[in-house]
Motif scaffolding. Structure first.
Motif, short mmCIF file in Angstrom:
data_model
loop_
_atom_site.label_atom_id
_atom_site.label_comp_id
_atom_site.label_asym_id
_atom_site.label_seq_id
_atom_site.Cartn_x
_atom_site.Cartn_y
_atom_site.Cartn_z
N ASN A 168 0.80 -1.13 0.37
CA ASN A 168 0.19 -0.05 -0.35
C ASN A 168 0.69 1.33 0.22
O ASN A 168 0.50 2.07 -0.82
CB ASN A 168 -0.95 -0.14 1.51
CG ASN A 168 -2.15 1.20 1.35
OD1 ASN A 168 -2.50 1.15 -0.06
ND2 ASN A 168 -2.17 1.17 2.53
N LYS A 184 1.64 7.06 -6.69
CA LYS A 184 0.70 8.22 -6.84
C LYS A 184 1.34 9.15 -6.31
O LYS A 184 0.46 10.05 -6.33
CB LYS A 184 -0.61 7.23 -5.84
CG LYS A 184 -1.06 6.27 -7.45
CD LYS A 184 -2.34 6.35 -6.52
CE LYS A 184 -2.42 4.89 -6.05
NZ LYS A 184 -4.07 4.99 -5.25
N ALA A 185 2.00 9.19 -5.02
CA ALA A 185 1.98 10.53 -4.29
C ALA A 185 2.63 12.07 -5.61
O ALA A 185 3.39 12.04 -5.99
CB ALA A 185 3.06 10.76 -3.35
N GLU A 214 2.39 1.82 -3.15
CA GLU A 214 1.54 2.27 -4.26
C GLU A 214 1.65 2.99 -4.20
O GLU A 214 1.33 4.13 -5.41
CB GLU A 214 0.34 1.43 -4.29
CG GLU A 214 -0.36 -0.28 -4.22
CD GLU A 214 0.51 0.01 -6.47
OE1 GLU A 214 0.93 0.76 -6.58
OE2 GLU A 214 0.61 -1.71 -6.91
N ASN A 215 1.23 3.57 -2.99
CA ASN A 215 1.09 5.70 -2.68
C ASN A 215 1.40 6.44 -3.49
O ASN A 215 1.75 7.61 -3.22
CB ASN A 215 0.16 5.03 -0.99
CG ASN A 215 -1.40 5.27 -1.39
OD1 ASN A 215 -2.21 6.01 -1.68
ND2 ASN A 215 -1.36 4.11 -0.56
N GLN A 253 0.23 10.47 2.09
CA GLN A 253 -1.67 10.68 1.93
C GLN A 253 -1.99 10.35 3.80
O GLN A 253 -1.49 9.49 4.17
CB GLN A 253 -2.08 9.93 0.17
CG GLN A 253 -1.97 9.68 -0.48
CD GLN A 253 -0.86 9.45 -0.65
OE1 GLN A 253 0.40 8.99 -0.53
NE2 GLN A 253 -0.24 9.00 -1.87
N LEU A 262 -1.90 7.20 4.98
CA LEU A 262 -1.38 6.08 5.35
C LEU A 262 -0.36 7.09 6.83
O LEU A 262 0.08 6.30 7.46
CB LEU A 262 0.39 6.51 4.60
CG LEU A 262 -0.24 6.12 2.77
CD1 LEU A 262 1.09 6.36 1.84
CD2 LEU A 262 -0.25 4.46 3.48
#
Lengths: 166, 487
Positions: free
Chosen positions: B238, B245-246, B241-242, B280, B283
């Motif tokens: 997770n 995308k950050a 992945e984040n 995010q 997180l």
């Protein structure tokens, strides 16, 4: 309280800013790292640091920035007594000869790093310049030996002791 | 002095010579004085001292003057019957100024200087005739002199005109040559660019493909590590992945977040806090429990996040390179055979904006580019036009400013307008800006040939289009290019 020493990085492209910070992360234990994406923001940070009674040891600065450019920022820092001792480095892809000469003459530019840079190059320059700064500006540079140029600091300490012994 | 013969003989001096001859004939043989000469006989040379006075009775004599420093002679004057030859030398006694040569068969009266006085004594009426003859000759020469002056004047004028024409022709030639050199440079550059783009594409593709593969391998590796590792619970994926995308919050926002986080996560290092500041909220939430339970594991999750971020950096950097290369290729059109092709002018505008981005990086750019009919055009040429206009605007505006770029179409034409918000163009120079070598830029700067707009105009003309410059009512300069739809 002992003053903290800052490393200031000014770069408007976030990816590049990120990479610079990552490359010099080994110094973060002993130095505070601050980032700005414009020269104007850098000015604010500089004022804050100075007002807090702290020092700026090194600035790594891009030349092409929105608003005020890097060379202008460095020259202003050179004219300010508080930031005059700060070691000044341009890290840029496109400062012309004229501007670079100006930075050398008017801002006492210590180094010019062309993009793309090598990590080892950036780290070495940072280490050398911070060592020089610490030796000149800090009464007791002993704690920095671990992360900076230990030999140079030791030599300085020996020489200093020699003077005080007499 | 009185003209005994009236003035009519000024035009027809043969009557005088006839009279002279008659007088001489009546008083004895004139054989001593009269003689005949064939064509092309030199009577006397320039520089000779003349001991005779010559009166031309019949035929034509040409006077020649030697050109200085050469052996060439040029004709000075043509003498008809009734003329005195060597008049200046005879009256002054100085060497002759000219050479006299017969043009045809001539009859001459040659009177030795020494005889003149005795002749006049014998024929008093001769004196009057000779006086009148001298006067008539002088008048004639004076008239010739005036005519010569006028000829000289008009010749000078013509010479001046021709010199100006020559100057202009030379200037035109120089312009043409400059343009050719400039175009040739661009053509070479175009070929280099095409080669360069091709070469850069390969490593860029390799870079992006490798990241792709690395991504997959890393996931597999992490999955295996999860089974064997002690801390992994699957939630680190997770973070990865984040991380991908950050986004990039600005440094001010980051500083604010870092300050708050530092208070909460006081035991973490600054470098850790900085990474967290980019995360995010969800997180941060999961890190909160880890921080209380197993603070030593925090770095592991941060690493996952940073992995993701680095992938994102590589990908976005690679895509930027690929995008630039694509623009470069389509901008230069070095790989197309036919110069003229059916194009959507908006593509060229996009390419140009992309490639001039380092000059217009900090500009506000408004575009209003609705769909327009495709036109048959030289895409690379038009790109040069857009580039010239945009770089000129950038030179004028400096680092900050704005560009307003629009296009549109009518039945007959497609138009593009580019407006900056600089100081505009002074009215006096507005007409001159499309002239070759006109520049307001200090020479020695990067773009200061003064050819940009004149070449632009030429390119647009080749498309049978027009380019105009004006000061926009809303401020700044506006360039409008109109191109016919039926290329």
């Amino acid at each position: 309280m002992k003053p903290k020493i800052y490393i200031l990085i000014v770069e408007d492209e976030p990816e590049v800013l990120d990479s610079i910070v990552r490359d010099i992360t080994e110094f973060e234990e002993h130095f505070q790292v601050e980032m700005a994406d414009t020269a104007e923001e850098a000015d604010e940070i500089i004022s804050e640091i100075i007002e807090g009674g702290n020092l700026i040891g090194l600035i790594l600065c891009d030349h092409v920035l929105p608003g005020k450019n890097g060379v202008e920022l460095l020259i202003e820092m050179q004219q300010n007594e508080k930031t005059k001792p700060t070691k000044k480095v341009l890290i840029t892809g496109q400062a012309g000869l004229e501007e670079t000469v100006k930075a050398v003459n008017e801002a006492d530019l210590k180094h010019y790093i062309a993009k793309p840079w090598e990590k080892s190059e950036l780290v070495n320059i940072t280490r050398n310049l911070l060592t020089d700064f610490v030796i000149k500006q800090i009464k007791d540079p002993l704690p920095y030996m671990q992360v900076l140029d230990a030999e140079k600091i030791a030599e300085h300490l020996r020489a200093n002791r020699g003077i005080t012994d007499q | 002095m009185k003209f005994r013969l009236g003035t009519q003989w000024l035009d027809d001096r043969s009557s005088v010579t006839r009279l002279l001859q008659r007088v001489l004939d009546e008083t004895g043989p004139t054989d001593n004085y009269i003689f005949n000469l064939d064509k092309d006989i030199t009577i006397f040379h320039e520089g000779d001292k003349l001991n005779n006075i010559y009166i031309l009775l019949e035929g034509t004599v040409q006077l020649y003057k030697k050109k200085p420093h050469t052996d060439n002679h040029f004709p000075v004057m043509e003498l008809k019957s009734g003329s005195l030859i060597g008049i200046a030398a005879f009256t002054t006694g100085l060497p002759s100024l000219t050479t006299a040569k017969t043009m045809e068969k001539c009859r001459l009266l040659r009177i030795p200087k020494t005889d003149v006085d005795s002749l006049i004594k014998r024929h008093p009426q001769l004196s009057g005739y000779i006086d009148e003859l001298i006067l008539a000759n002088l008048l004639e020469r004076f008239r010739q002199n005036i005519i010569l002056q006028m000829k000289l004047d008009s010749a000078n004028k013509q010479l001046k005109e021709e010199r100006n024409e020559l100057k202009q022709a030379y200037k035109d030639l120089q312009n043409a040559q400059n343009k050719l050199v400039h175009q040739e440079k661009l053509a070479t550059l175009g070929q280099l660019v095409a080669g360069f783009a091709h070469e850069v594409n390969n490593p860029t593709a390799a870079l992006l493909r490798s990241t792709d593969t690395l991504d997959q391998h890393l996931r597999k590796f992490m999955a295996r590590f999860n089974k064997e590792g002690e801390i992994a619970d699957g939630s680190e994926l997770n973070f990865f992945e984040n991380g991908k995308k950050a986004g990039f919050p600005d440094t001010n926002t980051l500083r604010g977040r870092a300050k708050t986080l530092k208070e909460e996560f006081s035991r973490l290092q600054n470098s850790q806090i900085r990474l967290m500041a980019q995360m995010q909220p969800e997180l941060i939430e999961s890190l909160r429990s880890i921080y209380t339970d197993n603070p030593d594991y925090i770095q592991y999750y941060l690493d996952q996040f940073e992995f993701g971020k680095m992938f994102q950096n590589i990908e976005s950097a690679g895509e930027r390179i690929a995008g630039l290369v694509k623009s470069l290729k389509s901008y230069s059109r070095a790989d197309t055979e036919d110069k003229y092709e059916w194009i959507d002018i908006r593509e060229g505008l996009h390419d140009t904006l992309q490639l001039t981005s380092n000059r217009i990086k900090f500009y506000e750019i408004y575009t209003d580019l609705p769909e327009v009919p495709k036109i048959r055009a030289d895409a690379a040429g038009l790109n040069q036009v857009w580039t010239n206009i945009i770089l000129n605007a950038s030179d004028v505006m400096g680092k900050t400013g704005s560009l307003d770029i629009r296009c549109g179409s009518t039945e007959e034409e497609v138009w593009v307008s580019i407006r900056d918000d600089g100081p505009g163009i002074e009215e006096e120079i507005l007409e001159k800006i499309f002239e070759p070598n006109f520049t307001t830029k200090i020479t020695g700067k990067k773009f200061g040939l003064g050819l940009g707009l004149s070449i632009s105009k030429e390119i647009v003309s080749q498309h049978r289009g027009t380019i105009i410059a004006e000061n926009a009512a809303e401020g700044g300069a506006r360039f409008t290019v109109r191109l016919p739809v039926e290329g």
